[in-house]
Design an enzyme around this catalytic site. Structure first.
Site, short mmCIF file in Angstrom:
data_model
loop_
_atom_site.label_atom_id
_atom_site.label_comp_id
_atom_site.label_asym_id
_atom_site.label_seq_id
_atom_site.Cartn_x
_atom_site.Cartn_y
_atom_site.Cartn_z
N GLY A 1 37.19 -19.10 19.74
CA GLY A 1 37.66 -18.16 20.76
C GLY A 1 36.94 -16.85 20.59
O GLY A 1 35.90 -16.79 19.93
N SER A 2 37.49 -15.83 21.19
CA SER A 2 36.80 -14.54 21.07
C SER A 2 36.94 -13.95 19.68
O SER A 2 36.12 -13.16 19.25
CB SER A 2 37.34 -13.55 22.10
OG SER A 2 38.43 -14.03 22.76
N ASN B 1 45.12 -21.93 24.61
CA ASN B 1 46.01 -21.43 23.56
C ASN B 1 47.29 -22.24 23.44
O ASN B 1 48.26 -21.79 22.82
CB ASN B 1 46.33 -19.95 23.79
CG ASN B 1 45.11 -19.09 23.52
OD1 ASN B 1 44.18 -19.53 22.85
ND2 ASN B 1 45.10 -17.88 24.03
N GLY C 1 37.98 -15.86 16.67
CA GLY C 1 37.76 -16.69 15.48
C GLY C 1 37.22 -18.07 15.76
O GLY C 1 37.20 -18.54 16.90
N GLU C 2 36.76 -18.68 14.68
CA GLU C 2 36.33 -20.07 14.73
C GLU C 2 37.37 -20.88 13.97
O GLU C 2 37.87 -20.43 12.92
CB GLU C 2 34.99 -20.24 14.03
CG GLU C 2 33.82 -19.69 14.81
CD GLU C 2 32.53 -19.81 14.03
OE1 GLU C 2 31.73 -20.69 14.35
OE2 GLU C 2 32.35 -19.03 13.09
N GLY D 1 37.29 -25.55 17.35
CA GLY D 1 37.18 -24.69 18.53
C GLY D 1 36.80 -23.29 18.14
O GLY D 1 36.67 -22.96 16.96
N ASP E 1 48.48 -13.79 26.22
CA ASP E 1 47.26 -14.60 26.26
C ASP E 1 47.60 -16.08 26.49
O ASP E 1 47.02 -16.97 25.86
CB ASP E 1 46.47 -14.41 24.96
CG ASP E 1 44.98 -14.71 25.15
OD1 ASP E 1 44.53 -14.86 26.30
OD2 ASP E 1 44.26 -14.81 24.14
N1 ATP Z 1 45.80 -25.58 14.64
C1 ATP Z 1 44.82 -26.01 15.42
N2 ATP Z 1 44.58 -27.33 15.52
C2 ATP Z 1 43.59 -27.79 16.33
N3 ATP Z 1 42.78 -27.00 17.05
C3 ATP Z 1 42.96 -25.67 16.99
C4 ATP Z 1 43.99 -25.11 16.17
N4 ATP Z 1 43.94 -23.77 16.31
C5 ATP Z 1 42.95 -23.52 17.17
N5 ATP Z 1 42.35 -24.64 17.60
C6 ATP Z 1 41.22 -24.74 18.53
O1 ATP Z 1 40.42 -23.58 18.38
C7 ATP Z 1 40.35 -22.86 19.61
C8 ATP Z 1 40.31 -21.37 19.32
O2 ATP Z 1 41.45 -20.98 18.58
P1 ATP Z 1 42.21 -19.61 18.90
O3 ATP Z 1 42.67 -19.62 20.30
O4 ATP Z 1 43.27 -19.41 17.88
O5 ATP Z 1 41.02 -18.55 18.71
P2 ATP Z 1 40.86 -17.11 19.33
O6 ATP Z 1 39.56 -16.60 18.87
O7 ATP Z 1 42.04 -16.29 18.99
O8 ATP Z 1 40.86 -17.42 20.88
P3 ATP Z 1 41.03 -16.43 22.16
O9 ATP Z 1 39.68 -16.34 22.76
O10 ATP Z 1 41.96 -17.21 23.04
O11 ATP Z 1 41.62 -15.16 21.73
C9 ATP Z 1 41.58 -23.31 20.40
O12 ATP Z 1 41.38 -23.19 21.78
C10 ATP Z 1 41.73 -24.75 19.97
O13 ATP Z 1 40.89 -25.60 20.74
MG MG Z 2 42.60 -18.74 21.85
#
Ligand code: ATP
Ligand code: MG
Length: 572
Positions: A140-141, A258, A143-144, A138, A253
């Site tokens: 998000g904004s 999440n 990270g990958e 996945g 969030d």
């Molecule tokens: N431990 C994990 N196991 C499986 N999938 C995960 C895990 N961590 C994250 N993901 C997938 O990756 C996606 C993005 O992760 P995360 O929400 O931590 O990133 P972010 O960039 O902080 O997102 P946001 O835009 O919510 O701030 C999640 O929505 C989920 O689908």
């Molecule tokens: Mg997220």
């Protein structure tokens, strides 16, 4: 202290927009369209709708003019070109505010794996050295997230890599705060388990447990989630959220993306990137999350635990009604004025409706707290059921253990019976025992008289000892003498009569699979030495022929196929 307020709009990454839009179109049924925005619900037509953008993430930042509390001097990782090439462990576990650990050593297995690859290991990042990247989970904004296999233990994990480079100290400090929160809540059953973090090339890497899917993916997969399951999800999330609120922290969030679901179907809170102290939230730096889940008071800059409750409430509405949440417009406001669309809310039970309405109350002071929600009769009932389930599990474990103990006792009884039989035969001169002094021992190629040992101390009845090791292939099957004799035969045919040492190793190994025999010898022998109290040592008196000569082994053929005992290895 002086602070200045910056407001900025942040747009979500197109990829996740596409993913959501793609899944959007699966949502049924479509309500009557009155207003373009009001009932813009999700549908799915099998492909991504790239024209539809995800809701913008409105960010109101309260940035302290004062520098952040991260002690930069302690950190060896920096944005400087030289230092950023080296991987540095990040951890706040030491108790200090920012205890960046030193340069990461390369584990031998990782180094070996790296050197075995065509790329020179010195050019490889710590991430590449330690992990094999499998799939992207996945994005998000910030990270990958990738599914990876750890080269050292071959287990699967998730690694989140920050998308943007550390632009400066402030940005780096913000990203590192997420590590602190992950570490803080890693032990909670309803929060994601965090393994470790490091920084390299001005990026943050976080290794965590791998979950099956996010709650959003689960919703798109299932579409209709039974209400029973909704209550369980709510219970899990309230527990996770309570652990944050108990520490005076707010998530800011909370949304379906999440929340992650593990293989046991437990829902876990993840993405602690915006977590902030309640007290600091309104004074220092706070960034609100996705506008679709945002509590109304956030627009006025009021951050409180109640904001998380609102986000959770609206997420439950989305989950139970399969409703597309608006990011702005009339419906956005209506939802924040306590007006929940009838065509959706009527699909769920009154009990769940009330809980959701209570969580989405426009006035944050009237919103229920996590404690109050957990005291809801339905949730209390579920918690009680869970407790009784735990008791039941414990009881069944006890039962399994006592059953195993009983079987061991039975085996001992059988052993005693065999012993008596041998004595009887000996008295009746039908059986001639071989005394310990007669037992030839091999020391290399030379046979020597064996010193009397405890294993042959009973006249004519040498003791065959073997250890049950749960993880060995013998587990959960019936044990026959032939199993043991077969291995002995093979061993004897290869080595002749074993030495005392060999014999001990032989009997301590699990002889079902002869291929494992040699390896098992060392392992089980050492295991027996180190963990004597844990071993389930059985003594079986057997015809002594196997220690005297290979030909004598044949005399034991009458025992072949005889069931000795049934192994019932505890699944624990
Ligand atoms: N431990 C994990 N196991 C499986 N999938 C995960 C895990 N961590 C994250 N993901 C997938 O990756 C996606 C993005 O992760 P995360 O929400 O931590 O990133 P972010 O960039 O902080 O997102 P946001 O835009 O919510 O701030 C999640 O929505 C989920 O689908
Ligand atoms: Mg997220």
């Amino acid at each position: 202290m002086f602070f200045h307020i910056t407001t900025q709009l942040q747009y979500k990454k197109n990829n996740s927009i596409k993913q959501r839009n793609n899944m959007d179109k699966q949502r049924l049924p479509m309500p009557e369209i009155i207003n373009d925005d009001k009932h813009r619900h999700k549908q799915f037509n099998g492909h991504f709708d790239s024209n539809r953008f995800r809701p913008p993430k409105v960010k109101t930042r309260y940035i302290a003019v004062e520098n952040n509390n991260l002690n930069r001097s302690q950190s060896s990782g920096s944005c400087s070109a030289n230092n950023s090439q080296i991987a540095h462990a990040i951890s706040f576990r030491g108790g200090s505010e920012c205890s960046d650990a030193g340069i990461l050593p390369t584990s031998p297995s990782a180094a070996a794996a790296a050197s075995s690859m065509s790329t020179t290991s010195c050019n490889m990042s710590h991430f590449e050295q330690c992990f094999e990247r499998l799939t992207k989970l996945g994005e998000g904004s910030f990270g990958e997230v990738f599914q990876v296999r750890d080269r050292s233990d071959s287990r699967l994990y998730a690694v989140k890599i920050s998308k943007q480079l550390f632009r400066g100290e402030q940005y780096r400090a913000e990203r590192l705060e997420e590590v602190r929160r992950y570490e803080e809540f890693s032990g909670h059953e309803n929060c994601i388990r965090f393994i470790r973090a490091w920084e390299q090339y001005d990026r943050l890497f976080m290794q965590m447990e791998l979950c099956r899917e996010s709650l959003e993916q689960y919703l798109y997969r299932c579409r209709h989630i039974p209400e029973d399951r909704i209550w369980h999800i709510l219970l899990d999330l309230l527990r996770g959220l309570k652990s944050l609120h108990d520490r005076n922290l707010i998530h800011l969030d909370i949304k379906l993306e999440n929340v992650l679901i593990d293989d046991d179907d437990t829902c876990k809170l993840a993405d602690f990137g915006l977590v902030i102290d309640v007290d600091k939230a309104n004074n220092h730096q706070a960034t609100e999350g996705d506008s679709r889940y945002m509590a109304p008071e956030i627009l006025q800059g009021h951050f409180s635990k109640a904001a998380d409750i609102f986000s959770l409430g609206i997420a439950m509405l989305e989950l139970s009604c399969y409703m597309d949440l608006p990011s702005n417009g009339p419906l956005w406001h209506e939802l924040r004025q306590g007006k929940l669309p009838e065509e959706f809310i009527s699909k769920i039970s009154v009990e769940l409706q009330q809980v959701i309405k209570c969580m989405m109350s426009p006035d944050p002071r009237q919103r229920a707290t996590t404690e109050q929600l957990l005291a809801h009769p339905r949730l209390v009932r579920m918690q009680k059921q869970e407790k009784s389930m735990v008791t039941l599990k414990l009881l069944s474990k006890c039962f399994r253990r006592s059953r195993r103990a009983f079987w061991l006792k039975m085996c001992n009884l059988k052993t005693a019976a065999y012993r008596c039989l041998f004595y009887l035969l000996e008295i009746l001169h039908l059986y001639k025992p071989i005394t310990s002094s007669q037992t030839p021992m091999y020391n290399g190629n030379t046979a020597t008289a064996a010193p009397s040992s405890p294993s042959t101390s009973v006249a004519g009845v040498p003791r065959l000892e073997f250890q049950l090791v749960g993880s060995t292939p013998i587990g959960n099957r019936d044990c026959y003498i032939s199993d043991f004799l077969l291995a002995m035969d093979m061993d004897l045919s290869q080595h002749g009569t074993p030495t005392a040492c060999e014999r001990e190793n032989l009997v301590n190994s699990t002889p079902i699979n002869h291929n494992h025999l040699t390896a098992n010898r060392q392992r089980s022998s050492s295991a027996r030495k180190t963990r004597p109290e844990k071993s389930n040592l059985l003594s079986v008196d057997e015809n002594c022929s196997f220690v005297s000569s290979p030909s004598k082994v044949l005399e034991t053929s009458s025992f072949r196929g005889k069931k000795l005992f049934t192994l019932d290895v505890d699944e624990e």
